[in-house]
Motif scaffolding. Sequence first.
Motif, PDB file in Angstrom:
ATOM      1  N   CYS A 176     -73.096 -25.357 -24.399  1.00  0.00           N
ATOM      2  CA  CYS A 176     -72.191 -24.651 -25.041  1.00  0.00           C
ATOM      3  C   CYS A 176     -72.698 -23.225 -25.048  1.00  0.00           C
ATOM      4  CB  CYS A 176     -72.392 -24.989 -26.686  1.00  0.00           C
ATOM      5  SG  CYS A 176     -71.339 -24.252 -27.712  1.00  0.00           S
ATOM      6  N   THR A 177     -71.562 -22.355 -24.900  1.00  0.00           N
ATOM      7  CA  THR A 177     -71.769 -20.968 -24.859  1.00  0.00           C
ATOM      8  C   THR A 177     -71.015 -20.121 -25.902  1.00  0.00           C
ATOM      9  OG1 THR A 177     -69.825 -20.863 -23.444  1.00  0.00           O
ATOM     10  CG2 THR A 177     -71.708 -21.137 -22.348  1.00  0.00           C
ATOM     11  N   ARG A 178     -70.121 -20.866 -26.667  1.00  0.00           N
ATOM     12  CA  ARG A 178     -69.494 -20.421 -27.839  1.00  0.00           C
ATOM     13  C   ARG A 178     -69.180 -21.369 -28.874  1.00  0.00           C
ATOM     14  NH1 ARG A 178     -65.603 -18.336 -25.137  1.00  0.00           N
ATOM     15  NH2 ARG A 178     -63.668 -19.711 -26.136  1.00  0.00           N
ATOM     16  N   LEU A 179     -69.626 -21.198 -30.045  1.00  0.00           N
ATOM     17  CA  LEU A 179     -69.442 -22.144 -31.157  1.00  0.00           C
ATOM     18  C   LEU A 179     -68.718 -21.906 -32.225  1.00  0.00           C
ATOM     19  CD1 LEU A 179     -70.818 -24.968 -32.264  1.00  0.00           C
ATOM     20  CD2 LEU A 179     -72.600 -23.492 -33.243  1.00  0.00           C
ATOM     21  N   ALA A 180     -67.911 -22.530 -32.641  1.00  0.00           N
ATOM     22  CA  ALA A 180     -66.968 -22.312 -33.973  1.00  0.00           C
ATOM     23  C   ALA A 180     -67.669 -23.254 -35.162  1.00  0.00           C
ATOM     24  CB  ALA A 180     -65.640 -22.889 -33.717  1.00  0.00           C
ATOM     25  N   ILE A 181     -68.044 -22.436 -36.268  1.00  0.00           N
ATOM     26  CA  ILE A 181     -68.270 -23.060 -37.499  1.00  0.00           C
ATOM     27  C   ILE A 181     -67.153 -23.134 -38.421  1.00  0.00           C
ATOM     28  CG2 ILE A 181     -70.287 -23.272 -39.205  1.00  0.00           C
ATOM     29  CD1 ILE A 181     -72.028 -21.616 -37.390  1.00  0.00           C
ATOM     30  N   GLU A 182     -66.790 -24.272 -38.922  1.00  0.00           N
ATOM     31  CA  GLU A 182     -65.792 -24.478 -39.927  1.00  0.00           C
ATOM     32  C   GLU A 182     -66.488 -25.144 -41.117  1.00  0.00           C
ATOM     33  OE1 GLU A 182     -62.423 -26.679 -38.327  1.00  0.00           O
ATOM     34  OE2 GLU A 182     -61.976 -24.685 -37.086  1.00  0.00           O
ATOM     35  N   ALA A 183     -66.054 -24.744 -42.324  1.00  0.00           N
ATOM     36  CA  ALA A 183     -66.527 -25.296 -43.517  1.00  0.00           C
ATOM     37  C   ALA A 183     -65.482 -25.444 -44.560  1.00  0.00           C
ATOM     38  CB  ALA A 183     -67.612 -24.685 -44.179  1.00  0.00           C
ATOM     39  N   VAL A 184     -65.587 -26.302 -45.422  1.00  0.00           N
ATOM     40  CA  VAL A 184     -64.475 -26.351 -46.449  1.00  0.00           C
ATOM     41  C   VAL A 184     -65.257 -26.525 -47.659  1.00  0.00           C
ATOM     42  CG1 VAL A 184     -62.553 -27.853 -47.485  1.00  0.00           C
ATOM     43  CG2 VAL A 184     -62.740 -27.654 -44.924  1.00  0.00           C
ATOM     44  N   THR A 185     -64.753 -25.950 -49.007  1.00  0.00           N
ATOM     45  CA  THR A 185     -65.625 -25.973 -50.084  1.00  0.00           C
ATOM     46  C   THR A 185     -65.023 -27.039 -50.995  1.00  0.00           C
ATOM     47  OG1 THR A 185     -64.299 -24.477 -51.174  1.00  0.00           O
ATOM     48  CG2 THR A 185     -66.033 -23.447 -49.928  1.00  0.00           C
ATOM     49  N   GLU A 186     -65.734 -27.223 -51.978  1.00  0.00           N
ATOM     50  CA  GLU A 186     -65.225 -28.275 -52.831  1.00  0.00           C
ATOM     51  C   GLU A 186     -63.896 -28.205 -53.666  1.00  0.00           C
ATOM     52  OE1 GLU A 186     -67.728 -29.337 -55.969  1.00  0.00           O
ATOM     53  OE2 GLU A 186     -68.172 -27.127 -56.823  1.00  0.00           O
ATOM     54  N   THR A 187     -63.661 -26.711 -53.574  1.00  0.00           N
ATOM     55  CA  THR A 187     -62.350 -26.233 -54.258  1.00  0.00           C
ATOM     56  C   THR A 187     -61.207 -26.158 -53.262  1.00  0.00           C
ATOM     57  OG1 THR A 187     -62.683 -23.896 -53.750  1.00  0.00           O
ATOM     58  CG2 THR A 187     -63.633 -24.910 -55.934  1.00  0.00           C
ATOM     59  N   GLY A 188     -61.507 -26.586 -51.851  1.00  0.00           N
ATOM     60  CA  GLY A 188     -60.579 -26.550 -50.761  1.00  0.00           C
ATOM     61  C   GLY A 188     -60.400 -25.140 -49.977  1.00  0.00           C
TER      62      GLY A 188
END
Length: 503
Positions: free
Chosen positions: A269-281
Amino acid sequence: MRTIVVWCPDWPIVAAEIVDGYPSQEPVAVLHANKVLVASPAAREEGVRRGLRKREAQGRCPHLIVLDYDPGRDMLAFEPVLAAVEAVAAGVEALRPGACALAVRGPARYYGGEAVAAERIVEHIAQQCGVEAQIGIADGTFAAGLAARAGIIVPDGETAEFLALQSIAAIGRPNLVDLLRRLGIHTLGEFAALPGADVLDRFGFDAALAHRLAGGRDERPLAPRQAPPDLVVSETFDEPVERVDAAAFAARNLAERLHDRLGRHGLACTRLAIEAVTETGEELTRTWRHDGLLSVNAVADRLRWQLEGWVRNGQNRRIATIALIPEGVIAHLGIQPGLWGEAGEERDRAHRAMSRVQGLLGPDSVLTAVLDGGRADQSRIRLVPWGDERQARATEAPWPGRIPSPSPATVYPDPIPATVSDAAGEPVGVGGRLELTGDPHSITIHDETIEITGWAGPWPIDERWWDEEEAVRAARFQLLLADGRAFLAVLRNGAWHMEALYD
């Protein structure tokens, strides 16, 4: 691609002021591995420089405020800066805490030119975050990063000429830089002039990547392609994450899963996307870019920094789901298993195991040996934490009295007592002028007497003569025995000991 890099000078110092309240206008230094990583302007005026050891830095500036390097703190303070850049330009990619990049085309068109877009970004960061930022624009992220440190815009098509005059240290690989300097290469232009195939063959993949950067070419050795869908890893928590320690544990687990999936496909991997969702959406996304290949530790670090920034910057923000998406991947034969899974598999498993132990017990729980300069082989061994820089210190110093190569294969923790005698059976000693009382003829070890068929020496040692308690006067010999064994022996205070065994 024309690229903008936003760089905040002395960011670890600035972050310490934002998060912990340390005054950045005072002499402050942030240390990593007992060396100065960055110093405040006031500290630099006192002579404190990057790379100095803690004691030397404090000697130059006795009132120096010393802080430990904390990337989590740096990212916590940098998250508002990223948000400020995103407010005026889309597609921001984090490079590290204190620096980010984005394509110049969109902002330049919207604001009416590259210079105007750069000025708009800097002003918005100052207004929203109250911190200083510098902009660099050039062809490619690497060149734009160097331009940012100078605060300049490199004209389109002139990036190669700009890079050619930069110091070879700009590639950021200390071991390679040291080797190239010893070969007479001091600028990026001189490095770029070398044939690419020869660089790859002589110095390896990472050096070939640095060679492309030095020539102003695309920093990707192969064009990144769309990652297969099954490479994405995600985690949904029964209890949403709201503590930094829980975020760190989740980061390590997800990084290892991503690395395993990439390895099975022979990819890196050379480029990484980090995605997150909180408990409120609430949906959160950040893309991290890297000049090289993202290892397990590199992915885990970036994910931990990002989660810490999100959790601590958001009021009552709790992360319910995390996903890692490798947006840029390349074929990487260095991690490609063989047909039966044996090639490189054991090595990678060992690396992951040691990294996991460190994650559980701390960085000093796994140590590896580095051979430093010195006269005695016992004193040349230095233990460093797994993953830290393994560069030896002063191995090329002359060290009068040092035993010539090759080094012995086995160094005994406790030297073995012995008696060395001449042909008449008398103990062999060394006089004040290094004259021997007799030629070594036989040696007695563990009540066994063996003939000495060859010997070399003495190599005298006279260390710390100014300190009576620590002063050492001795002489070393190399002894070849009739049974084929070869020892490194020392004669100290009239007593012989075997210090090491040669293969």
